[in-house]
Design an enzyme around this catalytic site. Structure first.
Site, PDB file in Angstrom:
ATOM      1  N   ALA A  99       0.866  -1.193   0.000  1.00  0.00           N
ATOM      2  CA  ALA A  99       0.000   0.000   0.000  1.00  0.00           C
ATOM      3  C   ALA A  99       0.894   1.233   0.000  1.00  0.00           C
ATOM      4  O   ALA A  99       2.048   1.173   0.437  1.00  0.00           O
ATOM      5  CB  ALA A  99      -0.880  -0.018   1.241  1.00  0.00           C
ATOM      6  N   GLY A 142       0.693  -5.185   0.943  1.00  0.00           N
ATOM      7  CA  GLY A 142      -0.493  -5.269   0.088  1.00  0.00           C
ATOM      8  C   GLY A 142      -0.179  -5.876  -1.268  1.00  0.00           C
ATOM      9  O   GLY A 142      -1.057  -6.465  -1.903  1.00  0.00           O
ATOM     10  N   GLU A 145      -0.336  -9.490  -0.683  1.00  0.00           N
ATOM     11  CA  GLU A 145      -1.740  -9.868  -0.497  1.00  0.00           C
ATOM     12  C   GLU A 145      -2.492  -9.862  -1.828  1.00  0.00           C
ATOM     13  O   GLU A 145      -3.347 -10.716  -2.080  1.00  0.00           O
ATOM     14  CB  GLU A 145      -2.402  -8.923   0.502  1.00  0.00           C
ATOM     15  N   GLU A 165       4.835  -5.043   7.135  1.00  0.00           N
ATOM     16  CA  GLU A 165       4.093  -3.919   7.731  1.00  0.00           C
ATOM     17  C   GLU A 165       4.510  -3.600   9.160  1.00  0.00           C
ATOM     18  O   GLU A 165       4.441  -2.461   9.590  1.00  0.00           O
ATOM     19  CB  GLU A 165       2.577  -4.192   7.701  1.00  0.00           C
TER      20      GLU A 165
HETATM   21  C1  LIG Z   1      -1.643  -3.829   2.837  1.00  0.00           C
HETATM   22  C2  LIG Z   1      -1.485  -2.733   3.754  1.00  0.00           C
HETATM   23  C3  LIG Z   1      -2.736  -2.310   4.366  1.00  0.00           C
HETATM   24  C4  LIG Z   1      -0.341  -2.141   4.099  1.00  0.00           C
HETATM   25  C5  LIG Z   1       0.903  -2.172   3.392  1.00  0.00           C
HETATM   26  O1  LIG Z   1       1.066  -2.743   2.325  1.00  0.00           O
HETATM   27  S1  LIG Z   1       2.130  -1.282   4.128  1.00  0.00           S
HETATM   28  C6  LIG Z   1       3.469  -1.291   2.957  1.00  0.00           C
HETATM   29  C7  LIG Z   1       4.260  -2.550   2.999  1.00  0.00           C
HETATM   30  N1  LIG Z   1       5.428  -2.418   2.149  1.00  0.00           N
HETATM   31  C8  LIG Z   1       6.599  -2.009   2.605  1.00  0.00           C
HETATM   32  O2  LIG Z   1       6.783  -1.714   3.778  1.00  0.00           O
HETATM   33  C9  LIG Z   1       7.730  -1.867   1.584  1.00  0.00           C
HETATM   34  C10 LIG Z   1       8.190  -0.434   1.495  1.00  0.00           C
HETATM   35  N2  LIG Z   1       9.279  -0.298   0.556  1.00  0.00           N
HETATM   36  C11 LIG Z   1      10.542  -0.677   0.823  1.00  0.00           C
HETATM   37  O3  LIG Z   1      10.845  -1.203   1.875  1.00  0.00           O
HETATM   38  C12 LIG Z   1      11.573  -0.420  -0.204  1.00  0.00           C
HETATM   39  O4  LIG Z   1      11.096   0.591  -1.077  1.00  0.00           O
HETATM   40  C13 LIG Z   1      11.944  -1.677  -1.055  1.00  0.00           C
HETATM   41  C14 LIG Z   1      12.674  -2.691  -0.158  1.00  0.00           C
HETATM   42  C15 LIG Z   1      10.720  -2.325  -1.694  1.00  0.00           C
HETATM   43  C16 LIG Z   1      12.910  -1.251  -2.215  1.00  0.00           C
HETATM   44  O5  LIG Z   1      13.994  -0.540  -1.683  1.00  0.00           O
HETATM   45  P1  LIG Z   1      14.948   0.289  -2.665  1.00  0.00           P
HETATM   46  O6  LIG Z   1      16.008   0.889  -1.820  1.00  0.00           O
HETATM   47  O7  LIG Z   1      15.338  -0.570  -3.818  1.00  0.00           O
HETATM   48  O8  LIG Z   1      14.010   1.430  -3.281  1.00  0.00           O
HETATM   49  P2  LIG Z   1      13.432   2.729  -2.540  1.00  0.00           P
HETATM   50  O9  LIG Z   1      14.340   3.884  -2.819  1.00  0.00           O
HETATM   51  O10 LIG Z   1      13.106   2.456  -1.133  1.00  0.00           O
HETATM   52  O11 LIG Z   1      12.047   2.918  -3.322  1.00  0.00           O
HETATM   53  C17 LIG Z   1      11.967   3.544  -4.625  1.00  0.00           C
HETATM   54  C18 LIG Z   1      10.831   4.570  -4.575  1.00  0.00           C
HETATM   55  O12 LIG Z   1       9.613   3.868  -4.343  1.00  0.00           O
HETATM   56  C19 LIG Z   1       8.968   4.438  -3.194  1.00  0.00           C
HETATM   57  N3  LIG Z   1       8.223   3.372  -2.496  1.00  0.00           N
HETATM   58  C20 LIG Z   1       8.597   2.111  -2.286  1.00  0.00           C
HETATM   59  N4  LIG Z   1       7.661   1.431  -1.616  1.00  0.00           N
HETATM   60  C21 LIG Z   1       6.654   2.311  -1.397  1.00  0.00           C
HETATM   61  C22 LIG Z   1       5.395   2.205  -0.743  1.00  0.00           C
HETATM   62  N5  LIG Z   1       4.920   1.042  -0.233  1.00  0.00           N
HETATM   63  N6  LIG Z   1       4.626   3.310  -0.684  1.00  0.00           N
HETATM   64  C23 LIG Z   1       5.022   4.485  -1.222  1.00  0.00           C
HETATM   65  N7  LIG Z   1       6.222   4.639  -1.866  1.00  0.00           N
HETATM   66  C24 LIG Z   1       7.008   3.562  -1.939  1.00  0.00           C
HETATM   67  C25 LIG Z   1      10.104   4.967  -2.344  1.00  0.00           C
HETATM   68  O13 LIG Z   1       9.632   5.917  -1.413  1.00  0.00           O
HETATM   69  C26 LIG Z   1      11.006   5.551  -3.418  1.00  0.00           C
HETATM   70  O14 LIG Z   1      10.465   6.780  -3.864  1.00  0.00           O
HETATM   71  P3  LIG Z   1      11.219   8.172  -3.509  1.00  0.00           P
HETATM   72  O15 LIG Z   1      12.651   8.003  -3.909  1.00  0.00           O
HETATM   73  O16 LIG Z   1      10.460   9.179  -4.322  1.00  0.00           O
HETATM   74  O17 LIG Z   1      11.057   8.364  -2.040  1.00  0.00           O
END
Ligand SMILES: CC(C)=CC(=O)SCCNC(=O)CCNC(=O)[C@H](O)C(C)(C)COP(=O)(O)OP(=O)(O)OC[C@H]1O[C@@H](n2cnc3c(N)ncnc32)[C@H](O)[C@@H]1OP(=O)(O)O
Length: 256
Positions: A99, A142, A145, A165
């Site tokens: 998400a 998500g 999921e 999460e």
């Molecule tokens: C289902 C429900 C209700 C809840 C959820 O799903 S909560 C979210 C669960 N997911 C996570 O916690 C994963 C979050 N992301 C990461 O941990 C990392 O991005 C990664 C391990 C997938 C990849 O890491 P990497 O270093 O290769 O890349 P990043 O620089 O971190 O990401 C690139 C770019 O994408 C944006 N990003 C990534 N994931 C999300 C996200 N879930 N929501 C919003 N944005 C996301 C990240 O911020 C970055 O963008 P910016 O450089 O503009 O900040």
């Protein structure tokens, strides 16, 4: 539009509504109507509905707009008599990284509860047509999921599934692994340390959801988990977890 598409099959019977259905069906033939997904029909007989999540810069994070478009595309494919199966995929790097954390970061419990946040997320599991997930790269939270809601998962060699999460101060976050005998106990302790570093309050909520699910129907379990997920937005730890992600730093949970 989403409502019109959902009702497409029944609206087809009504001549007054036919233009709405036709315009919905044009959504994939004309291209460019969706902002966050690419939609087309594939296969030799064009009988496979194909949906590609398309937010590459955000690793296909599932923002509200994307989920609405996904629902809309599924509605259109369900109403299309030619389509016999649907494929959902992402990019080579990410199926979906969960998400959208930036969208969720400042939500309150009241926002989640009143807006029934995630209400339409089950749409994929309600599809009457078989849905296949083609997963490359990250399928987290998500995103994981979403893949699990599909009937079949095909995974690329580098696909990574996970439920992280808990690192954001919300639920769920349980993982299981297999280790050689001599490493098992130390790895279990390391795992315990990782869990203990997260919010103890939110970890307890995650456990409550899992334990309660054993006593409930699937629908009741999904509902209970969604409400507990909403409740995490009343905690300081959810704010800290999501803010830390956005600020690209390690979260410091206070169990509050
Ligand atoms: C289902 C429900 C209700 C809840 C959820 O799903 S909560 C979210 C669960 N997911 C996570 O916690 C994963 C979050 N992301 C990461 O941990 C990392 O991005 C990664 C391990 C997938 C990849 O890491 P990497 O270093 O290769 O890349 P990043 O620089 O971190 O990401 C690139 C770019 O994408 C944006 N990003 C990534 N994931 C999300 C996200 N879930 N929501 C919003 N944005 C996301 C990240 O911020 C970055 O963008 P910016 O450089 O503009 O900040």
């Amino acid at each position: 539009m989403a409502f019109l598409c959902r009702s497409a099959a029944s609206l087809l019977k009504s001549p007054r509504a036919a233009p709405a259905v036709l315009s919905a069906c044009r959504l994939y033939s004309s291209g460019g109507q969706y902002e966050y997904i690419l939609v087309e029909k594939r296969g030799e007989k064009s009988d496979v509905g194909f949906i590609q999540l398309n937010r590459p810069k955000a690793l296909n994070a599932l923002c509200d707009g994307l989920m609405k478009e996904l629902k809309q595309a599924l509605d259109v494919f369900e109403a299309d008599g030619e389509v016999g199966a649907i494929v959902i995929t992402g990019s080579d790097r990410a199926f979906a990284a969960g998400a959208d954390i930036k969208e969720m970061q400042n939500k309150t419990f009241q926002d989640c509860y009143r807006g029934d946040f995630l209400a339409h997320w089950n749409r994929v599991s309600q599809s009457k047509k078989p849905v296949i997930a083609a997963v490359n790269g990250f399928a987290l939270g998500g995103g994981c999921e979403l893949a699990m809601m599909c009937d079949i998962i095909y995974a690329g060699e580098k696909a990574q599934f996970g439920q992280p999460e808990i690192l954001l101060g919300t639920i769920p976050g349980l993982v299981s692994k297999v280790y050689p005998v001599d490493q098992l106990v130390s790895e279990a302790v390391k795992c315990g340390e990782k869990i203990a570093a997260n919010s103890k309050l939110v970890s307890a909520m995650a456990k409550e959801a899992v334990n309660a699910a054993f006593e409930m129907t699937l629908a009741e379990g999904n509902h209970f988990e969604k409400r507990l997920f909403h409740a995490t937005f009343a905690t300081g730890d959810q704010k800290e977890g999501m803010t830390a992600f956005v600020e690209k730093r390690k979260a410091s949970f206070q169990d509050s």
